[in-house]
Design an enzyme around this catalytic site. Structure first.
Site, PDB file in Angstrom:
ATOM      1  N   CYS A   7      15.123  -6.169  -7.702  1.00  0.00           N
ATOM      2  CA  CYS A   7      14.275  -5.152  -7.072  1.00  0.00           C
ATOM      3  C   CYS A   7      13.260  -4.579  -8.053  1.00  0.00           C
ATOM      4  O   CYS A   7      12.068  -4.542  -7.784  1.00  0.00           O
ATOM      5  CB  CYS A   7      15.131  -4.033  -6.501  1.00  0.00           C
ATOM      6  SG  CYS A   7      14.132  -2.733  -5.763  1.00  0.00           S
ATOM      7  N   CYS A  36      11.007  -5.823  -5.116  1.00  0.00           N
ATOM      8  CA  CYS A  36      10.408  -4.724  -4.350  1.00  0.00           C
ATOM      9  C   CYS A  36       9.378  -3.911  -5.115  1.00  0.00           C
ATOM     10  O   CYS A  36       8.299  -3.616  -4.591  1.00  0.00           O
ATOM     11  CB  CYS A  36      11.464  -3.748  -3.837  1.00  0.00           C
ATOM     12  SG  CYS A  36      13.142  -4.340  -3.829  1.00  0.00           S
ATOM     13  N   LYS A  46       5.475  -4.155  -4.289  1.00  0.00           N
ATOM     14  CA  LYS A  46       4.828  -3.051  -3.579  1.00  0.00           C
ATOM     15  C   LYS A  46       3.579  -2.585  -4.333  1.00  0.00           C
ATOM     16  O   LYS A  46       2.564  -2.235  -3.732  1.00  0.00           O
ATOM     17  CB  LYS A  46       5.814  -1.889  -3.384  1.00  0.00           C
ATOM     18  CG  LYS A  46       5.323  -0.769  -2.455  1.00  0.00           C
ATOM     19  CD  LYS A  46       5.283  -1.183  -0.992  1.00  0.00           C
ATOM     20  CE  LYS A  46       4.692  -0.144  -0.056  1.00  0.00           C
ATOM     21  NZ  LYS A  46       5.578   0.951   0.327  1.00  0.00           N
ATOM     22  N   ASP A 101      23.447  -9.021  -3.277  1.00  0.00           N
ATOM     23  CA  ASP A 101      22.956 -10.310  -2.792  1.00  0.00           C
ATOM     24  C   ASP A 101      23.897 -11.475  -3.081  1.00  0.00           C
ATOM     25  O   ASP A 101      23.857 -12.499  -2.396  1.00  0.00           O
ATOM     26  CB  ASP A 101      21.580 -10.628  -3.410  1.00  0.00           C
ATOM     27  CG  ASP A 101      20.483  -9.717  -2.885  1.00  0.00           C
ATOM     28  OD1 ASP A 101      20.808  -8.739  -2.186  1.00  0.00           O
ATOM     29  OD2 ASP A 101      19.295  -9.970  -3.190  1.00  0.00           O
ATOM     30  N   GLU A 159       2.640   8.203  17.715  1.00  0.00           N
ATOM     31  CA  GLU A 159       2.912   8.989  18.936  1.00  0.00           C
ATOM     32  C   GLU A 159       3.242   8.076  20.115  1.00  0.00           C
ATOM     33  O   GLU A 159       3.932   8.477  21.053  1.00  0.00           O
ATOM     34  CB  GLU A 159       1.721   9.891  19.279  1.00  0.00           C
ATOM     35  CG  GLU A 159       0.480   9.165  19.771  1.00  0.00           C
ATOM     36  CD  GLU A 159      -0.686  10.115  20.077  1.00  0.00           C
ATOM     37  OE1 GLU A 159      -0.556  10.909  21.023  1.00  0.00           O
ATOM     38  OE2 GLU A 159      -1.702  10.051  19.355  1.00  0.00           O
TER      39      GLU A 159
END
Length: 452
Positions: free
Chosen positions: A43, A48, A52, A303, A440
């Site tokens: 990660c 990740c 990102k 994992d 919404e």
């Protein structure tokens, strides 16, 4: 029998570090941890976090163009890969330091070494040392798999993509899972001419059909050259790059090929089977609901067990392990209704069952809307987003929520709380919309588009 430690953890990723920290810091156990590579695991070092940051970087080219359309005088220059990579590497070094500090501050002894289990209570380190422990926790994660084709060694995997010396001009990404799709969007956003091959009929197998269909359409519209039902036959090095022959009969020359064709559990050569730990067909460590293996003193999380391969799940499994083994509170891991996000452009957020999986289980109602969001419709872009609720006809509970939109990851985290709590469609309906927002629409859908 006297042991050197109450717990020996193998693997310094998110799950292993959390288990070690909590066992030592909160439960007062004597803990050691061995990691042969960088602390932080997939990660933080190869997944990740750097991914990102690349997602953020890849969005600015489009942002600059949109700002112009909104009336700003802006020029998008070229992307400076070496500058970004330098900042990224500094950040990963900083985070590794944070992980090491967390362990040290909680009294966990660390070994920068490979560990192998020689009996149910003994670990041998690559430094030549041997350590004993009452409990052993395996948290060694997973590793990218390369397909067995001629020239496969010319390609990189997600491990290497963060450390490229130069950004390629032309790139082929092979695979159709979330890693392949995320990097296709990233590279395309950074100005790389990006081609993606996937052997299946549609990307993101296992996710909601309608949601993955929209992601696929938007990726193509944004410039990713996506070829479905296509795979690589062979590759070879040529003067101007890598020559690739595809199953669709076409030939391509690119500067870089990346395989994102699956990951395998990191369970090889740990001595597991020799001591009686059972491995599954894919190499995953077989565990019960308390993460215990067939050998009572050996546990496994994350994992390497191939249950739900997400960082927050590995952390939850680590926490549950400490509750069970060190706090006298047997805690099974809850793998139900886990929200997740795919950081493509647009993003996909999902929690619960896909429409297809729910339909197989019980009669459902499907509420779905797809529309052009205000932000980009205003400047004449044809981008589409989607909001979808899958509802049980009998209990009225929301069985699944699927969002394809910018920032869908942020939205699904909040929707995930309601879905996990067992909210009904009427609970959503009773919630007043926040206007004007994309999200919404999740509380304003009144009529099902499909039932059955």
């Amino acid at each position: 029998m006297e042991f050197d430690y109450d717990l020996f953890v193998i693997g310094g990723g998110s799950g292993g570090v959390r288990a070690a920290r909590v066992a030592a810091g909160e439960a007062g156990a004597k803990v050691a941890l061995a990691e042969e590579d960088r602390y932080g695991g997939t990660c933080v070092q190869r997944g990740c976090v750097p991914k990102k940051l690349m997602v953020f970087a890849s969005g600015y080219g489009v942002s600059a163009k949109e700002a112009q359309d909104y009336g700003w005088t802006m020029m998008a220059g070229g992307f400076d890969w070496p500058k970004f990579r330098g900042t990224l590497e500094s950040e990963l070094d900083r985070l590794e330091g944070v992980y090491r500090k967390i362990l040290a501050n909680n009294g966990v002894e660390t070994f920068d070494a490979r560990a192998r289990i020689s009996d149910p209570h003994t670990v041998e380190l690559s430094t030549g040392e041997t350590k004993t422990a009452k409990h052993i926790l395996v948290a060694t994660g997973g590793w990218p798999v390369r397909p067995d084709i001629p020239g496969a060694e010319l390609a990189i995997t997600s491990n290497e993509i963060f450390h490229l010396d130069v950004l390629p001009e032309r790139m082929l990404i092979v695979g159709g899972g979330y890693i392949a799709c995320e990097f296709a969007c990233i590279m395309n956003g950074l100005g790389v001419k990006t081609t993606q091959f996937y052997r299946g009929a549609q990307i993101l197998r296992g996710f909601d059909e309608e949601a993955r269909g929209l992601v696929s359409e938007e990726m193509i519209q944004n410039g990713v050259d996506l070829h479905l039902g296509t795979n690589v036959l062979e590759m070879k090095k040529v003067d101007d790059g890598i020559w690739v022959k595809a199953t669709n009969g076409q030939e391509y020359t690119v500067d870089q090929v990346m395989f994102a064709t699956g990951r395998a559990p990191n369970s090889k050569d740990l001595g597991l089977e020799e001591i009686g730990v059972k491995l599954g067909r894919g190499g995953q460590i077989e565990v019960d609901e308390y993460s215990q293996t067939a050998v009572p003193s050996v546990y496994a999380i994350g994992d390497v067990t191939n249950r739900v391969n997400l960082t927050p799940v590995a952390i939850r499994e680590g926490m549950a392990f400490v509750e069970t083994v060190f706090k006298g509170n047997p805690t099974p891991v809850d793998h139900e209704m886990i929200p997740s996000a795919i950081f493509t452009q647009p993003e996909m957020g999902t929690v619960g069952l896909s429409e297809e999986a729910a339909r197989e289980r019980e009669p459902i109602e499907v509420y779905c809307t797809s529309f052009r969001p205000m932000h980009t419709a205003f400047i004449g872009k044809s981008d589409r987003v989607m909001m979808k609720l899958v509802v049980s006809q009998e209990s009225r509970k929301v069985l699944g929520c699927h969002i394809v939109a910018p920032q869908a990851g942020e939205m699904i985290q909040l929707a995930g709380i309601a879905v996990k709590m067992g909210a009904t469609k009427e609970d959503f309906d009773r919630t007043v919309a926040v206007h004007p927002t994309m999200s919404e629409e999740i509380v304003t859908m009144r009529t099902p588009v499909r039932t059955g």
